[in-house]
Structure formats: C-alpha cells, structure tokens
Design an enzyme around this catalytic site. Structure first.
Site, PDB file in Angstrom:
ATOM      1  N   LYS A 265     -13.701  -0.665   6.898  1.00  0.00           N
ATOM      2  CA  LYS A 265     -12.867  -1.298   5.502  1.00  0.00           C
ATOM      3  C   LYS A 265     -14.627  -2.759   6.498  1.00  0.00           C
ATOM      4  O   LYS A 265     -15.712  -3.053   5.851  1.00  0.00           O
ATOM      5  CB  LYS A 265     -12.773  -2.149   4.717  1.00  0.00           C
ATOM      6  CG  LYS A 265     -11.475  -1.229   4.995  1.00  0.00           C
ATOM      7  CD  LYS A 265     -11.579  -0.779   3.834  1.00  0.00           C
ATOM      8  CE  LYS A 265     -10.351   0.095   2.718  1.00  0.00           C
ATOM      9  NZ  LYS A 265      -9.218   0.913   3.879  1.00  0.00           N
TER      10      LYS A 265
ATOM     11  N   ALA B 228      -6.288  -4.745   8.102  1.00  0.00           N
ATOM     12  CA  ALA B 228      -6.904  -3.639   7.755  1.00  0.00           C
ATOM     13  C   ALA B 228      -8.098  -4.211   6.939  1.00  0.00           C
ATOM     14  O   ALA B 228      -8.800  -3.385   7.102  1.00  0.00           O
ATOM     15  CB  ALA B 228      -6.349  -3.250   6.612  1.00  0.00           C
TER      16      ALA B 228
ATOM     17  N   TRP C  63       0.647  -1.842   0.013  1.00  0.00           N
ATOM     18  CA  TRP C  63       0.205   0.039  -0.491  1.00  0.00           C
ATOM     19  C   TRP C  63       1.279   1.129   0.023  1.00  0.00           C
ATOM     20  O   TRP C  63       1.872   1.207   0.879  1.00  0.00           O
ATOM     21  CB  TRP C  63      -0.961   0.307   1.389  1.00  0.00           C
ATOM     22  CG  TRP C  63      -2.140   1.096   1.151  1.00  0.00           C
ATOM     23  CD1 TRP C  63      -2.921   1.495   0.216  1.00  0.00           C
ATOM     24  CD2 TRP C  63      -1.595   2.283   2.443  1.00  0.00           C
ATOM     25  NE1 TRP C  63      -3.463   2.641   0.936  1.00  0.00           N
ATOM     26  CE2 TRP C  63      -3.280   2.574   2.571  1.00  0.00           C
ATOM     27  CE3 TRP C  63      -1.675   1.409   3.610  1.00  0.00           C
ATOM     28  CZ2 TRP C  63      -3.643   3.726   3.458  1.00  0.00           C
ATOM     29  CZ3 TRP C  63      -2.141   2.592   5.216  1.00  0.00           C
ATOM     30  CH2 TRP C  63      -2.957   3.363   4.548  1.00  0.00           C
TER      31      TRP C  63
ATOM     32  N   ASP D 193      -0.282  -4.866   9.610  1.00  0.00           N
ATOM     33  CA  ASP D 193      -0.952  -4.523   9.283  1.00  0.00           C
ATOM     34  C   ASP D 193      -2.837  -5.381   9.287  1.00  0.00           C
ATOM     35  O   ASP D 193      -2.150  -6.124   7.898  1.00  0.00           O
ATOM     36  CB  ASP D 193      -0.695  -3.906   8.114  1.00  0.00           C
ATOM     37  CG  ASP D 193      -1.378  -2.617   7.720  1.00  0.00           C
ATOM     38  OD1 ASP D 193      -2.881  -2.395   8.455  1.00  0.00           O
ATOM     39  OD2 ASP D 193      -1.511  -1.824   6.660  1.00  0.00           O
TER      40      ASP D 193
HETATM   41  C1  LMR Z   1      -6.970   1.753  -0.366  1.00  0.00           C
HETATM   42  O1  LMR Z   1      -5.645   1.189  -0.765  1.00  0.00           O
HETATM   43  O2  LMR Z   1      -7.801   2.388  -1.617  1.00  0.00           O
HETATM   44  C2  LMR Z   1      -7.429   1.976   0.659  1.00  0.00           C
HETATM   45  O3  LMR Z   1      -7.029   1.522   1.573  1.00  0.00           O
HETATM   46  C3  LMR Z   1      -7.628   3.309   1.032  1.00  0.00           C
HETATM   47  C4  LMR Z   1      -6.623   4.920   1.333  1.00  0.00           C
HETATM   48  O4  LMR Z   1      -6.584   4.720   1.990  1.00  0.00           O
HETATM   49  O5  LMR Z   1      -5.694   4.610   0.747  1.00  0.00           O
END
Ligand code: LMR
Length: 392
Positions: A243, A210, A128, A208
């Site tokens: 989420k 999420a 991410w 993590d």
């Molecule tokens: C994403 O990766 O789209 C989500 O986790 C939202 C974000 O905050 O980036």
C-alpha cells in the site's frame, strides 16, 4: 482422487473486484478491496517507483537467485522507517527477510510461532479475514476479543481480559495502525498500556504493519509497534509495502524477528528461511528492488514521502466530508472522521449491503467495510445519497 476435494467459496474480498467489473453501470463505485485511488479514481504507479524501476531496468545486470531471504538491501533499508532511525536493529536484536507481500510475512510469522510452541493466536474481532484463514490453515487455534465497542472506540476492557487470560503458548496478532476493517486504532495511551501488559505476560506479540504512512504519518503510525518492542523480549513484525509504495500486485513485504538475546537471531531466522524455501523458495525480486532504489536515493525518498502525504491528505478529505454528513438515513457517519487508513465500517445490514450493490452499483465488503479511497469529489455525494436511501 482430486474429486475428493470440496468446493471452496471464492475469497469474499477478492470476489468484489469481479462483481464491480461485471457491473455495466457507468456510475458504479468500487469501495471493495483495499487499494488507494486518486481523486480521479485511478491507482497509478508512484512516480518514485516509476523512476526506480527505470533505474532498475538500466542497471540490473542479473536476475540470478538471491536466496530465501530475498534482497537484504531492501530489508535493511526499510528498518529505520519501521523501527526508528536511532537504533533500527535495537542493539542487534532485530533481523529480517523479504517476503511476498504482507500475507507472505504473516504466513511465515504464524508458522514460525507454531514451530516455537504457540498453539493459539489471540485476534481482535473483526480483523482482516485472511488473519483467521491463515491461522486455520496452519492448524492454530484462534481466540477472539472484541476490537471496538458500539461507541466506535477501541474496547480496551476486552483486550485487557484477553491478555489476562492468555500466557505461554499464546501469541497476539495486533494491527500496528490503520486497523483493517474498522479504521479504529489504539491511541498512544492505549499502546503504552498494551506494551506494559505484554511485557508482563508470556504472550508472543505479532505486529502487522501493512499501512504505515496511510494513517497519521510514517513516524506516527509506527508508535505502537515501537512501544511494544521497547518493552517485550521477543516479537515478530509483519510488514507490507503493497500500500505505502503502491506495489500491490508485485507482492512486496518483509518479516522481522526481535529476540531477547542477539545470539538467538541466526537460529530464529533460519526457521524463516527454511519455511520460505518450503513455501515459495524465494520472494519475487522486482518490487523489493524498486523500493530499495527509492530508499537509497534521497531525492526519490523525498518524492515517495510527498506522494504518501498526498494520499493521506486525500483520504483525510474523504473522511472529513463523510463525517460532515453526520446522521445520514439511519446511520451516523461522524465516527469515520476520527478513524484512520483506507477502511471504515458502516453498520449496514446484509440486506442494505445488497441494496447498495443492486440499486446503486456501489460495491464494498459484506461486513459493511468501505475503502474510503474509492470516494472522490465526483462520487462522494452520490454515495452519501445512496447511504441515506438504503438506510433511511
Ligand atoms: C484488503 O483487505 O482489502 C487488502 O488487504 C487486500 C487483501 O489482500 O485483502
């Protein structure tokens, strides 16, 4: 003075929201930022959360400050789901605090790790994008290892090598489930091995979580995290309810620390409290309070879990349908069927990403990451045809 600042690029993921909104085409498709959508393309408030919010409005008699740790009722109510019902605090070794979303939790975890002497964070590639961004902002070094191979499987050799090359002063940041952006998760056997390797190293694990419940199920998605915690001495756990309770903009998360000696917990968490105070003082209350009310009420908990099951089933339907399309144009969609969570990567070239936007009004990240929840019975065939068109 302020003119000394340099222009920064807009966050590429968040910028997609605007790009999609600005497109006038009626049949445009938003596969960008990670929000769940129903078969009708909506992101409704969970019924369980609506009911809890109603209760909150009726019963809450004060909005006075709670302190940097936030609502500890919320933090503790989550623990059996994250760490297991048997012994959620692992013999008094785990304590937590509320944070503004998963991002707030990551920010604190990485800052705490830095205070503890960590200088480098080992992160899978891709990850991410905000993981690397927070590390950079905190002045932490980032060491990348390849997350998945060209075969669409996790690259365990790369992970083994990264762990072997690291030690004291290093932390490893791992996605507990529903890997963002690839959807390629570790198997149970992989996690068993990872737990053993980390137990033998001096690396601090930062886990993590999420997307718990969006992959295989609430219990199944916690397997890796629990395996690692069962073997290592210390760890930080970053949790998001954004989420799995659909609370995105309310920013609901938690940070948990696990230590070897319970006597250290007060000292460790005082760093979390002190960092929170310096960053946002106290987390927003509303969403966390709603989650607590859901978890304190057996009927609402049942309703929430049923809503989560429905989300997971729908995403599985999308994945199966894409996988069934097989080789489409120049790409093979089959691997998407065995991946988990909201995201998968389709190996589009940058030109193909642009063509999907320009020619077909289909928006997703420049990396080729799609949010599978953006696909519905109404648009999935259109998407598959567009993939065939731009990659064929
Ligand atoms: C994403 O990766 O789209 C989500 O986790 C939202 C974000 O905050 O980036």
């Amino acid at each position: 003075m302020l003119s000394n600042l340099e222009q920064q690029p807009a966050d590429a993921l968040l910028a997609l929201i605007k790009l999609h909104n600005d497109d006038p085409r009626a049949d445009k498709i938003d596969l960008g930022v990670g929000v769940y959508r129903t078969g009708e393309g909506e992101t409704p408030v969970f019924a369980a959360i609506k009911a809890a919010e109603k209760k909150l409005v009726e019963t809450q008699d004060s909005k006075a400050y709670l302190g940097p740790e936030g609502d500890m009722g919320f933090v503790e109510a989550l623990m059996p789901y994250v760490f297991g019902k048997e012994d959620p605090a692992m013999g008094g070794r785990i304590e937590g605090m509320q944070t503004p979303g998963g991002t707030g939790s990551l920010r604190l975890a990485l800052a705490m790790a830095k205070r503890a002497g960590v200088t480098r964070i080992i992160v899978g590639k891709p990850s991410w994008p905000n993981h690397n961004q927070i590390c950079k902002d905190l002045g932490l070094g980032v060491v990348e290892f390849n997350h998945a191979g060209a075969d669409g499987q996790v690259d365990m050799d790369a992970l083994r090598a990264a762990i072997a090359d690291a030690g004291e002063g290093d932390a490893i940041l791992l996605h507990g489930c529903c890997h963002n952006p690839t959807g390629i998760d570790y198997s149970h056997a992989n996690w068993d091995e990872i737990a053993g390797l980390l137990a033998k190293s001096a690396i601090l694990p930062i886990l993590d979580l999420a997307y718990q419940g969006l992959g295989m199920g609430m219990e199944e998605d916690a397997y890796g995290l629990r395996r690692v915690l069962s073997e290592v001495s210390d760890a930080l756990i970053c949790y998001s309810c954004d989420k799995n309770f659909g609370l995105y903009r309310d920013r609901v998360g938690a940070l948990y620390a696990m230590v070897k000696d319970p006597a250290d917990l007060t000292k460790v968490m005082s760093n979390g409290h002190n960092l929170a105070r310096a960053n946002w003082s106290q987390p927003p209350d509303h969403g966390g309070a709603a989650v607590r009310l859901v978890l304190e009420d057996a009927e609402l908990t049942k309703l929430w879990l049923a809503e989560l099951d429905e989300m997971r089933d729908r995403m599985r339907w999308v994945r199966d349908k894409l996988a069934a399309a097989g080789t489409t144009g120049g790409v093979d969609l089959t691997p998407i069927g065995s991946q988990n969570g909201l995201f998968s990567i389709i190996p589009f070239t940058p030109e193909q990403v642009q063509a999907m936007r320009k020619d077909h009004g289909i928006y997703f990240a420049g990396s080729g990451r799609i949010n599978v929840a953006g696909l519905t019975t109404g648009n999935i065939d259109q998407f598959i045809a567009a993939v065939a068109d731009v990659t064929g």
